[in-house]
Scaffold this motif. Structure first.
Motif, PDB file in Angstrom:
ATOM      1  N   ILE A  31       0.837  -1.198   0.000  1.00 29.98           N
ATOM      2  CA  ILE A  31       0.000   0.000   0.000  1.00 29.98           C
ATOM      3  C   ILE A  31       0.878   1.257   0.000  1.00 29.98           C
ATOM      4  O   ILE A  31       1.668   1.462   0.926  1.00 29.98           O
ATOM      5  N   PRO A  32       0.758   2.107  -1.024  1.00 29.90           N
ATOM      6  CA  PRO A  32       1.542   3.353  -1.054  1.00 29.90           C
ATOM      7  C   PRO A  32       0.838   4.473  -0.287  1.00 29.90           C
ATOM      8  O   PRO A  32      -0.313   4.344   0.127  1.00 29.90           O
ATOM      9  N   ASP A  33       1.548   5.582  -0.112  1.00 32.53           N
ATOM     10  CA  ASP A  33       0.968   6.764   0.536  1.00 32.53           C
ATOM     11  C   ASP A  33       0.313   7.694  -0.478  1.00 32.53           C
ATOM     12  O   ASP A  33      -0.510   8.535  -0.117  1.00 32.53           O
ATOM     13  N   LEU A  34       0.679   7.536  -1.757  1.00 28.70           N
ATOM     14  CA  LEU A  34       0.129   8.385  -2.808  1.00 28.70           C
ATOM     15  C   LEU A  34       0.277   7.672  -4.147  1.00 28.70           C
ATOM     16  O   LEU A  34       1.241   6.929  -4.359  1.00 28.70           O
ATOM     17  N   ILE A  35      -0.687   7.908  -5.046  1.00 33.01           N
ATOM     18  CA  ILE A  35      -0.651   7.296  -6.374  1.00 33.01           C
ATOM     19  C   ILE A  35      -0.606   8.391  -7.437  1.00 33.01           C
ATOM     20  O   ILE A  35      -1.394   9.341  -7.388  1.00 33.01           O
ATOM     21  N   GLU A  62      -9.977   3.202 -14.706  1.00 32.32           N
ATOM     22  CA  GLU A  62     -10.233   1.895 -14.101  1.00 32.32           C
ATOM     23  C   GLU A  62      -9.407   1.709 -12.831  1.00 32.32           C
ATOM     24  O   GLU A  62      -9.863   1.096 -11.862  1.00 32.32           O
ATOM     25  N   VAL A  63      -8.193   2.264 -12.823  1.00 27.21           N
ATOM     26  CA  VAL A  63      -7.337   2.151 -11.638  1.00 27.21           C
ATOM     27  C   VAL A  63      -7.931   2.940 -10.471  1.00 27.21           C
ATOM     28  O   VAL A  63      -8.023   2.433  -9.340  1.00 27.21           O
ATOM     29  N   VAL A  64      -8.347   4.183 -10.716  1.00 23.55           N
ATOM     30  CA  VAL A  64      -8.898   4.987  -9.622  1.00 23.55           C
ATOM     31  C   VAL A  64     -10.215   4.391  -9.137  1.00 23.55           C
ATOM     32  O   VAL A  64     -10.505   4.401  -7.931  1.00 23.55           O
ATOM     33  N   SER A  65     -11.021   3.849 -10.046  1.00 27.89           N
ATOM     34  CA  SER A  65     -12.278   3.209  -9.641  1.00 27.89           C
ATOM     35  C   SER A  65     -11.995   2.009  -8.746  1.00 27.89           C
ATOM     36  O   SER A  65     -12.649   1.824  -7.707  1.00 27.89           O
ATOM     37  N   TRP A  66     -11.012   1.196  -9.134  1.00 26.35           N
ATOM     38  CA  TRP A  66     -10.648   0.024  -8.329  1.00 26.35           C
ATOM     39  C   TRP A  66     -10.151   0.453  -6.955  1.00 26.35           C
ATOM     40  O   TRP A  66     -10.546  -0.131  -5.937  1.00 26.35           O
ATOM     41  N   SER A  67      -9.298   1.470  -6.923  1.00 30.51           N
ATOM     42  CA  SER A  67      -8.718   1.897  -5.646  1.00 30.51           C
ATOM     43  C   SER A  67      -9.780   2.443  -4.696  1.00 30.51           C
ATOM     44  O   SER A  67      -9.698   2.252  -3.481  1.00 30.51           O
ATOM     45  N   ARG A  68     -10.806   3.113  -5.246  1.00 28.90           N
ATOM     46  CA  ARG A  68     -11.852   3.695  -4.395  1.00 28.90           C
ATOM     47  C   ARG A  68     -12.872   2.663  -3.926  1.00 28.90           C
ATOM     48  O   ARG A  68     -13.624   2.916  -2.990  1.00 28.90           O
ATOM     49  N   GLU A  69     -12.884   1.503  -4.570  1.00 27.60           N
ATOM     50  CA  GLU A  69     -13.826   0.454  -4.188  1.00 27.60           C
ATOM     51  C   GLU A  69     -13.238  -0.503  -3.158  1.00 27.60           C
ATOM     52  O   GLU A  69     -13.943  -1.388  -2.663  1.00 27.60           O
ATOM     53  N   ASN A  70     -11.956  -0.337  -2.824  1.00 21.76           N
ATOM     54  CA  ASN A  70     -11.287  -1.225  -1.870  1.00 21.76           C
ATOM     55  C   ASN A  70     -10.959  -0.485  -0.581  1.00 21.76           C
ATOM     56  O   ASN A  70     -10.315   0.582  -0.622  1.00 21.76           O
ATOM     57  N   PRO A  71     -11.381  -1.015   0.564  1.00 17.83           N
ATOM     58  CA  PRO A  71     -11.187  -0.337   1.851  1.00 17.83           C
ATOM     59  C   PRO A  71      -9.738   0.027   2.155  1.00 17.83           C
ATOM     60  O   PRO A  71      -9.472   1.075   2.746  1.00 17.83           O
ATOM     61  N   ALA A 121      -8.694   5.644   0.564  1.00 17.38           N
ATOM     62  CA  ALA A 121      -8.345   6.983   1.049  1.00 17.38           C
ATOM     63  C   ALA A 121      -6.984   7.466   0.552  1.00 17.38           C
ATOM     64  O   ALA A 121      -6.548   8.568   0.909  1.00 17.38           O
ATOM     65  N   ILE A 122      -6.304   6.688  -0.287  1.00 16.64           N
ATOM     66  CA  ILE A 122      -4.975   7.079  -0.763  1.00 16.64           C
ATOM     67  C   ILE A 122      -5.107   8.266  -1.727  1.00 16.64           C
ATOM     68  O   ILE A 122      -5.889   8.206  -2.676  1.00 16.64           O
ATOM     69  N   PRO A 123      -4.368   9.353  -1.506  1.00 21.21           N
ATOM     70  CA  PRO A 123      -4.402  10.483  -2.447  1.00 21.21           C
ATOM     71  C   PRO A 123      -4.038  10.026  -3.854  1.00 21.21           C
ATOM     72  O   PRO A 123      -3.093   9.240  -4.034  1.00 21.21           O
ATOM     73  N   GLU A 146     -15.010  12.758 -10.394  1.00 16.97           N
ATOM     74  CA  GLU A 146     -16.192  11.999  -9.982  1.00 16.97           C
ATOM     75  C   GLU A 146     -15.843  10.558  -9.604  1.00 16.97           C
ATOM     76  O   GLU A 146     -16.480   9.957  -8.738  1.00 16.97           O
ATOM     77  N   LEU A 147     -14.824  10.011 -10.243  1.00 15.16           N
ATOM     78  CA  LEU A 147     -14.395   8.648  -9.935  1.00 15.16           C
ATOM     79  C   LEU A 147     -13.535   8.578  -8.681  1.00 15.16           C
ATOM     80  O   LEU A 147     -13.302   7.489  -8.154  1.00 15.16           O
ATOM     81  N   GLY A 148     -13.038   9.733  -8.220  1.00 14.59           N
ATOM     82  CA  GLY A 148     -12.283   9.734  -6.968  1.00 14.59           C
ATOM     83  C   GLY A 148     -10.890  10.319  -7.022  1.00 14.59           C
ATOM     84  O   GLY A 148     -10.161  10.289  -6.028  1.00 14.59           O
ATOM     85  N   ALA A 149     -10.472  10.858  -8.171  1.00 13.89           N
ATOM     86  CA  ALA A 149      -9.143  11.485  -8.246  1.00 13.89           C
ATOM     87  C   ALA A 149      -9.122  12.763  -7.412  1.00 13.89           C
ATOM     88  O   ALA A 149     -10.131  13.463  -7.295  1.00 13.89           O
ATOM     89  N   ASP A 150      -7.963  13.063  -6.827  1.00 11.02           N
ATOM     90  CA  ASP A 150      -7.823  14.252  -5.981  1.00 11.02           C
ATOM     91  C   ASP A 150      -7.264  15.443  -6.739  1.00 11.02           C
ATOM     92  O   ASP A 150      -7.516  16.589  -6.377  1.00 11.02           O
ATOM     93  N   ASP A 151      -6.470  15.174  -7.778  1.00 15.17           N
ATOM     94  CA  ASP A 151      -5.822  16.280  -8.490  1.00 15.17           C
ATOM     95  C   ASP A 151      -5.452  15.826  -9.897  1.00 15.17           C
ATOM     96  O   ASP A 151      -5.429  14.632 -10.197  1.00 15.17           O
TER      97      ASP A 151
END
Length: 216
Positions: A65-69, A82-91, A95-97, A115-120
């Protein structure tokens, strides 16, 4: 295909000063861009994992698990969406930035990622200062969120502790009162009255056992 060019800045501050190395996962299919990002972040004392596409990136996420992606959008096999969707669907990773790298600068593309969960977003080409600035901003925001979460946890903990303390004190005081009455008036009580008081003590003791903090 457009190539990203980094412009080194002598004024760029090192963003990782902690003793424990911060882990960053870089997912980018263009090897030259990925290599430059990895080299630059390694020089800033980050522990960097890198993947050439979204599929490999998710495999790395599952292993460590990284601290940031930092992730490109347009890639073979699995793209950035698809990567951000997968990351947001896994507990473990929700929460990883998450920072997107993209040559697409339209509002619809940016909105889709958010909308899919990217921060920046970082639009290619970007500078070294742009990337480090985005990373610093994400970590600073994460620290604020962590502090707010810690305050909420402390608040709830104090509330539970206080409530439990009050619940413990009330039956304990009753037990002490009944015990004192038994001791002081034992000779004046009949068997039924003594038994009644002992049953009250037993009931209160069971209640204390149920709310014992060691069982929480």
């Amino acid at each position: 295909m457009q190539t990203t060019i980094f412009f080194p800045s002598q004024n760029t501050k090192t963003v990782n000063t902690s003793q424990v190395m911060t882990k960053i996962l870089v997912i980018e299919d263009q090897e030259d861009i990925r290599s430059v990002i990895v080299e630059m972040l390694t020089a800033e004392n980050f522990y960097v994992m890198d993947a050439e596409n979204g599929q490999v990136g998710i495999q790395l996420l599952q292993a460590e698990i990284p601290d940031l992606i930092i992730c490109d959008i347009t890639m073979p096999k699995l793209d950035g969406y698809e990567v951000v969707s997968w990351s947001r669907e896994n507990p473990e990773t929700e929460a990883i930035p998450f920072i997107f790298l993209t040559a697409k600068a339209s509002q619809s593309d940016i909105r889709q990622g958010i909308e899919l969960g990217a921060d920046d977003y970082l639009i290619k080409p970007f500078t070294r200062a742009d990337l480090l600035g985005a990373i610093t901003a994400r970590f600073e925001k994460q620290e604020i969120i962590d502090r707010q979460t810690q305050r909420k946890i402390s608040k709830y903990y104090n509330y539970i502790t206080q409530s439990t303390s009050n619940e413990l004190c009330n039956p304990l005081q009753e037990i002490m009162s009944i015990s004192k009455k038994l001791i002081d008036n034992y000779d004046l009580m009949d068997k039924d009255e003594i038994l009644k008081n002992l049953k009250e003590i037993s009931s209160l003791s069971e209640r204390l056992q149920e709310i014992n903090p060691n069982k929480l």
